[in-house]
Enzyme design. Structure first.
Site, PDB file in Angstrom:
ATOM      1  N   ASP A 136       0.824  -1.213   0.000  1.00  0.00           N
ATOM      2  CA  ASP A 136       0.000   0.000   0.000  1.00  0.00           C
ATOM      3  C   ASP A 136       0.858   1.263   0.000  1.00  0.00           C
ATOM      4  O   ASP A 136       2.071   1.220   0.266  1.00  0.00           O
ATOM      5  CB  ASP A 136      -0.904  -0.034   1.246  1.00  0.00           C
ATOM      6  CG  ASP A 136      -2.277   0.562   0.989  1.00  0.00           C
ATOM      7  OD1 ASP A 136      -2.391   1.434   0.104  1.00  0.00           O
ATOM      8  OD2 ASP A 136      -3.233   0.169   1.678  1.00  0.00           O
ATOM      9  N   ASP A 144     -10.855   1.781  -3.230  1.00  0.00           N
ATOM     10  CA  ASP A 144     -11.362   1.465  -1.895  1.00  0.00           C
ATOM     11  C   ASP A 144     -12.882   1.460  -1.881  1.00  0.00           C
ATOM     12  O   ASP A 144     -13.480   1.226  -0.833  1.00  0.00           O
ATOM     13  CB  ASP A 144     -10.845   2.493  -0.869  1.00  0.00           C
ATOM     14  CG  ASP A 144      -9.507   2.080  -0.291  1.00  0.00           C
ATOM     15  OD1 ASP A 144      -9.079   0.946  -0.551  1.00  0.00           O
ATOM     16  OD2 ASP A 144      -8.895   2.892   0.423  1.00  0.00           O
TER      17      ASP A 144
HETATM   18  C1  GLA Z   1      -5.842   1.610   2.179  1.00  0.00           C
HETATM   19  C2  GLA Z   1      -6.237   0.444   1.295  1.00  0.00           C
HETATM   20  C3  GLA Z   1      -7.285  -0.389   1.973  1.00  0.00           C
HETATM   21  C4  GLA Z   1      -6.732  -0.884   3.300  1.00  0.00           C
HETATM   22  C5  GLA Z   1      -6.290   0.291   4.144  1.00  0.00           C
HETATM   23  C6  GLA Z   1      -5.591  -0.172   5.399  1.00  0.00           C
HETATM   24  O1  GLA Z   1      -6.889   2.505   2.318  1.00  0.00           O
HETATM   25  O2  GLA Z   1      -6.688   0.891   0.059  1.00  0.00           O
HETATM   26  O3  GLA Z   1      -7.662  -1.464   1.167  1.00  0.00           O
HETATM   27  O4  GLA Z   1      -5.667  -1.760   3.060  1.00  0.00           O
HETATM   28  O5  GLA Z   1      -5.410   1.144   3.442  1.00  0.00           O
HETATM   29  O6  GLA Z   1      -5.214   0.876   6.199  1.00  0.00           O
END
Ligand code: GLA
Length: 688
Positions: A442, A507
């Protein structure tokens, strides 16, 4: 007569003329015969317009500022304020098969440029890179270098491009191109949620499935810039390249700067033709294809930071029982991470949550026949972390400026070898100790300020260092897969696609929103790389509710995952979900690796077809209330000749097939049942 260099694909050709004035663009578009009869050179007999230089400067491969080219320059550079004007008429081209290497030379300004063009006839995609070398005395400041400058014809043109934000990426836009400059620039430091580094230019009559379309995308995970500008002869130029911060690239004598690659293609088959060409090229650049894309469960929206080994094992049990093949433990597993305010950088298992470490959970997952995956955010550090307390100088920063946090975090300076060595050691230890098969990697913020230890802009070097770290890790653990995520879709590009096997597209799991969003993703990258999940019935980001069949048939477009607490389902719900997972497994050979056609058909209908030649899965979505009393038949432009058996398919059930001819399906269409908004139906179409 001037010499012509031609590269031919299946459906496209690219022609450059070597003229006295340099390497001049002649054609990028429809396929020409192998032996080109092009007549005299472009400039021969062309009268000089009034109020022009007596020897006008033509549209070359690298048009440059200062000596009579008044359009946008493909190169902006100077040497302490001098050598600001470059002339690259002294050039040579070498063609070896499908590769054209063009050397452009300016002895006065002390600059040498190499443009490499490789047109792959199998995909019709040209990969283009440009490098600039300082062959003079003194440092060159580089302000802009187009990775490619492409010619567009003198026709009415529009451009399809994409904007967006976190939780709403790939929002489709179409602009008519006129006399001004169409410009998109991204200075977020990563590929970004709102500036997709590519576009498709639409010629007259271009649609999803037919008509002339020119596509280009930059294989780069950082700042970028693209512009389209109408030229004096009615043609347009399209430049794409990495956006450079002031002072970011300074070349000492003998040094060179290499652009990222541009992938460019022409297709007579509309937006879909460009997409399919790109899919082929991205697959090829990614190298060996990973096996069937395993159904995964991700812990994030089901559990957020609330980790407990017993509940995680129960989630794994529930997942394995319905056919899930990979378990991904998301954020919240490492030292002190109870919310998003702390601990990034401290990549050690939280002993409060997992007193026996993560090994028991990883072993449990594997014991159930699933792979174990782990979330990390390696490039980040929380100010409240042991890592930052020990190494405050490791964060990107600018002396005298505040440390700007986003999601309470800072970015590590990956241009430092001690930082990347540390990250490699920590990640390697986790992968080796826990048997991690999959890292969800990420990056939850943009870059600002992106200063290195010397106070210089680190943007491009940060991208290169991140790629190198991923490459190093994959070399050390050859089976390891990486999912690229940056708050969902903030780092999705063809450069990352060389090292990541999956992208978390957004997301937002809202199935209705995802139909358009995923269509945007699929314009550039192939479906097997697109992470698409079934979430909770009530979408966490939009608050809208969607049925399981609709969510499943939307997620089916990509690499299927689940992201909610399965342990709360009753037996009937589990059985229905298991049915959709089996449905995905039955069809993933069609959904991935082959051709994808998408379209909209009016009155709230969108469709997605995947497969090829004799066998297709067609999914038809209804996104809105029908206005018509009856549904219109759906024309299927991807269907070949011959007879076809068409049957509606559902989990565990294939309805009686109906026979149609290919002509009929293409021209009169498939009769569709009526449907409510947010529903979908799937059809198997087999020739014979
Ligand atoms: C980001 C990712 C999510 C999740 C969060 C965790 O927003 O896109 O899928 O992994 O971080 O903090």
């Amino acid at each position: 007569m001037n010499r012509l260099f031609a590269l031919h694909g299946r459906q496209s050709s690219l022609v450059i003329e070597q003229a006295a004035s340099g390497l001049v663009w002649r054609h990028w578009g429809a396929r020409l015969p192998d032996a080109i009869a092009a007549g005299p050179g472009l400039e021969s007999g062309r009268p000089v317009p009034t109020f022009s230089l007596d020897v006008p400067v033509p549209f070359t491969l690298v048009p440059t500022f200062g000596l009579g080219w008044y359009g946008q320059s493909a190169l902006l550079a100077h040497r302490a304020g001098r050598d600001f004007a470059q002339g690259l008429a002294d050039c040579s081209a070498l063609q070896q098969g499908q590769r054209l290497s063009c050397r452009l030379h300016d002895a006065v300004a002390g600059i040498a440029i190499l443009v490499e063009i490789l047109l792959d006839p199998a995909t019709d995609v040209a990969q283009i890179t440009t490098s600039v070398a300082n062959i003079g005395d003194g440092v060159i400041d580089l302000q802009w270098l187009a990775a490619a400058t492409l010619p567009l014809p003198a026709q009415p043109l529009a451009v399809r491009h994409f904007t967006g934000r976190h939780t709403n990426e790939f929002a489709e836009q179409t602009d008519t191109l006129g006399h001004g400059i169409w410009l998109r620039e991204n200075r977020h430091g990563i590929t970004s949620h709102g500036h997709v580094p590519g576009a498709v230019v639409l010629g007259p009559g271009c649609s999803d499935s037919a008509g002339p379309a020119w596509g280009a995308q930059l294989a780069w995970s950082g700042n970028h810039r693209q512009l389209i500008e109408r030229l004096d002869d009615g043609r347009s130029q399209w430049q794409l390249g990495g956006w450079l911060a002031p002072g970011e690239v300074r070349l000492a004598p003998g040094e060179r700067h290499d652009s990222p690659a541009v992938l460019a293609c022409f297709s007579p088959d509309g937006l879909g033709g460009v997409a399919r060409n790109f899919h082929g090229a991205v697959r090829q650049r990614a190298g060996a294809r990973p096996g069937p894309r395993p159904v995964l469960i991700n812990s994030w929206e089901g559990f957020y930071f609330d980790h407990d080994p017993v509940r995680m094992m129960a989630l794994a049990d529930a997942a394995a029982a319905i056919g899930v093949e990979r378990f991904v433990l998301d954020d919240g597993w490492f030292a002190g991470r109870d919310d998003d305010r702390t601990s990034l950088g401290d990549w050690f298992v939280d002993a409060r949550k997992y007193p026996a470490g993560l090994k028991p959970l990883a072993d449990h997952v594997r014991g159930l026949g699933m792979e174990f995956g782990l979330w990390v955010e390696p490039e980040m550090v929380s100010p409240d972390s042991d890592l930052f307390r020990a190494h405050p100088d490791w964060a990107l920063q600018l002396a005298g400026r505040p440390l700007a946090t986003a999601r309470n975090q800072l970015v590590l300076d990956l241009t430092r070898a001690d930082v990347t060595d540390h990250l490699f050691a920590r990640l390697s230890a986790l992968v080796a100790d826990l048997g991690v098969a999959y890292l969800k990697w990420d990056h939850n913020r943009d870059l600002a300020p992106a200063g290195d230890a010397a106070g210089r802009p680190a943007y491009g070097r940060q991208v290169a260092a991140c790629w190198a770290l991923m490459d190093r890790l994959r070399a050390a653990f050859p089976g390891l897969e990486i999912e690229s995520c940056a708050g969902g879709g903030g780092r999705i590009d063809a450069g990352m696609a060389v090292r990541a096997q999956r992208f978390w597209a957004s997301d937002c799991i809202d199935a209705r929103l995802r139909i358009g969003l995923q269509r945007g993703f699929l314009q550039f990258l192939p479906p097997e790389m697109m992470g698409a999940h079934i979430g909770a019935e009530r979408c966490h980001t939009s608050g809208r509710r969607f049925s399981l069949p609709f969510q499943a048939l939307v997620a089916m477009q990509g690499h299927l995952g689940l992201e909610f607490d399965l342990t709360r389902l009753d037996a009937g719900e589990r059985a229905r979900l298991a049915g959709w997972i089996a449905f995905y497994k039955d069809h993933r050979h069609l959904l991935h690796g082959g051709a994808v056609w998408t379209g909209t058909a009016g009155d709230g209908v969108a469709w997605h077809a995947a497969g090829g030649d004799d066998d297709w899965l067609l999914i038809v979505y209804r996104t809105d209330m029908m206005l018509q009393r009856h549904a219109a038949p759906l024309l299927l432009p991807f269907i070949g000749d011959g007879d076809w058996q068409v049957a509606e398919v559902r989990p565990g059930e294939t309805r009686a097939a109906t026979r149609f001819s290919g002509d009929w399906l293409r021209s009169a269409g498939l009769p569709l049942p009526p449907g409510q908004p947010d529903t979908a139906t799937a059809w198997r179409l087999q020739r014979g």
